[in-house]
Enzyme design. Structure first.
Site, PDB file in Angstrom:
ATOM      1  N   GLU A 141       0.837  -1.205   0.000  1.00 45.25           N
ATOM      2  CA  GLU A 141       0.000   0.000   0.000  1.00 45.25           C
ATOM      3  C   GLU A 141       0.870   1.251   0.000  1.00 45.25           C
ATOM      4  O   GLU A 141       1.497   1.588   1.009  1.00 45.25           O
ATOM      5  CB  GLU A 141      -0.935   0.029   1.214  1.00 45.25           C
ATOM      6  CG  GLU A 141      -1.839   1.259   1.196  1.00 45.25           C
ATOM      7  CD  GLU A 141      -2.766   1.369   2.389  1.00 45.25           C
ATOM      8  OE1 GLU A 141      -3.386   2.435   2.553  1.00 45.25           O
ATOM      9  OE2 GLU A 141      -2.868   0.387   3.153  1.00 45.25           O
ATOM     10  N   LYS A 193      -7.514 -15.233  16.388  1.00 49.09           N
ATOM     11  CA  LYS A 193      -7.780 -14.839  15.001  1.00 49.09           C
ATOM     12  C   LYS A 193      -9.244 -14.532  14.738  1.00 49.09           C
ATOM     13  O   LYS A 193      -9.758 -14.732  13.633  1.00 49.09           O
ATOM     14  CB  LYS A 193      -7.272 -15.927  14.041  1.00 49.09           C
ATOM     15  CG  LYS A 193      -5.776 -16.172  14.180  1.00 49.09           C
ATOM     16  CD  LYS A 193      -5.287 -17.349  13.369  1.00 49.09           C
ATOM     17  CE  LYS A 193      -3.809 -17.590  13.666  1.00 49.09           C
ATOM     18  NZ  LYS A 193      -3.277 -18.793  13.027  1.00 49.09           N
ATOM     19  N   ASP A 235       2.588 -14.118  12.884  1.00 46.32           N
ATOM     20  CA  ASP A 235       1.459 -14.737  12.191  1.00 46.32           C
ATOM     21  C   ASP A 235       0.550 -13.627  11.676  1.00 46.32           C
ATOM     22  O   ASP A 235      -0.110 -12.959  12.466  1.00 46.32           O
ATOM     23  CB  ASP A 235       0.693 -15.641  13.157  1.00 46.32           C
ATOM     24  CG  ASP A 235      -0.396 -16.457  12.464  1.00 46.32           C
ATOM     25  OD1 ASP A 235      -0.850 -16.037  11.384  1.00 46.32           O
ATOM     26  OD2 ASP A 235      -0.794 -17.497  13.010  1.00 46.32           O
ATOM     27  N   HIS A 259      -2.713   9.795  -1.737  1.00 48.40           N
ATOM     28  CA  HIS A 259      -2.829   8.475  -2.361  1.00 48.40           C
ATOM     29  C   HIS A 259      -2.714   8.556  -3.870  1.00 48.40           C
ATOM     30  O   HIS A 259      -2.178   7.650  -4.511  1.00 48.40           O
ATOM     31  CB  HIS A 259      -4.148   7.817  -1.949  1.00 48.40           C
ATOM     32  CG  HIS A 259      -4.054   7.043  -0.671  1.00 48.40           C
ATOM     33  ND1 HIS A 259      -3.761   5.707  -0.628  1.00 48.40           N
ATOM     34  CD2 HIS A 259      -4.172   7.438   0.625  1.00 48.40           C
ATOM     35  CE1 HIS A 259      -3.722   5.302   0.625  1.00 48.40           C
ATOM     36  NE2 HIS A 259      -3.968   6.333   1.411  1.00 48.40           N
TER      37      HIS A 259
END
Length: 342
Positions: free
Chosen positions: A43, A153, A229, A327
């Site tokens: 990004e 998670k 992770d 952006h």
């Protein structure tokens, strides 16, 4: 490519590696020390934005952090013959008088795992036992058996309230002059935006631990770079960002509270060469032999400090109306635009 490093630890049936760009933001001035923060991301604008936040923090004297808790959790489920028996076991396990005996058995299962507490919940005759323990410099999830009351998670209230892994608060007071010169906005605008966007807006959306602008952006980029992770960004990104005017309204106090940062400096992807190099850049590679667990704790505070920088910069871009412009400049390929035009 060193495939031996991943076999039996990181990946099965490997066919190659996926390359990701890594940028370095900083220095992040945190607790009197400087850190150059590695971020793996595709990004555009993200590293530049965090870098600007770091610059504003450093120009104002730096940020401070507090580690509130260090406790990984796992919650095996046990089916008892009846709800009554399940309730009896719950009362036995949670009784303070039984903790030392249970801890003595638990602690024999690991060199570094140390039981801190057991919290139970019932669903019919199923008993969910949430064990919390310290795990040294390992993230430590696999030191305890599986279950869904942990919770791993998934965005859950139990992690938001009780915490999982490292619970950290990070704060800084940004000088009003820095808000204007570096962040290109005002204290008043930032405080109002945080209320409308991060607090009220998130409440309207029914957010669970998502009272922030983009904590997951920074957490995920750091996790990938340092061999964590990536899926655990779900709970590790739970964060509430607070802003208020201080010093007669002249300066800005900003804080991030993150109850579930799940990181380790040994095990998993931390053994890979690139990820190990990023940990080494931060000064937290491997296990801390003098003080087991210190490296993982430090990494958690760096994650929170980096989120603080990212929150500060993005909110400033929104308040100043610069987000879309930025952006378009850094997150759009001129090649792709030219190709689309033709």
């Amino acid at each position: 490519m060193d495939y031996q490093a991943i076999l039996g630890q990181c990946c099965e049936m490997p066919v190659g590696y996926v390359q990701l760009p890594v940028g370095v933001a900083g220095p992040l001035l945190l607790d009197g020390r400087q850190y150059h923060v590695p971020m793996a991301t595709t990004e555009g604008c993200l590293v530049a934005s965090v870098n600007r936040g770091c610059r504003a923090i450093a120009a104002s004297g730096g940020a401070g952090s507090v580690l509130l808790r260090d406790a990984m959790s796992r919650a095996p489920a046990i089916k008892l013959p009846s709800a009554k028996r399940a309730a009896e076991l719950k009362m036995f396990v949670e009784a303070p008088s039984n903790f030392q005996a249970l801890a003595a058995v638990f602690n024999k299962s690991s060199r570094f795992g140390r039981l801190q507490g057991i919290q139970c919940a019932l669903a019919g005759r199923n008993l969910y036992m949430r064990f919390t323990c310290s795990t040294g410099d390992a993230m430590g999830m696999n030191m305890v058996s599986k279950g869904n009351y942990c919770s791993d998670k998934k965005p859950t209230a139990v992690n938001w309230i009780e915490g999982r892994g490292k619970s950290v608060v990070c704060e800084a007071t940004i000088k009003g002059s820095v808000v204007q010169s570096v962040l290109k906005t005002t204290v008043e605008k930032l405080v109002e935006l945080n209320i409308v966007k991060n607090l009220a807006g998130s409440a309207v959306a029914g957010a669970l631990g998502g009272f922030n602008a983009h904590a997951s952006n920074i957490v995920t980029a750091l996790f990938i770079a340092t061999g964590q992770d990536p899926a655990q960004n779900v709970e590790s990104s739970q964060c509430i960002t607070m802003l208020e005017a201080v010093n007669d309204g002249n300066d800005l106090h900003i804080s991030v509270t993150m109850p579930s940062i799940e990181v380790g400096t040994i095990g998993g992807g931390t053994c890979l060469a690139s990820q190990s190099a990023c940990l080494n850049l931060l000064g937290v590679k491997g296990s801390n032999h003098d003080s087991p667990g210190a490296n993982a704790k430090l990494l958690a505070t760096i994650v929170a400090g980096s989120v603080l920088a990212g929150e500060l910069s993005l909110l400033a871009a929104l308040a100043a109306g610069q987000l879309v412009k930025s952006h378009m400049k850094y997150n759009r390929s001129s090649k792709d635009v030219a190709k689309a035009a033709s």
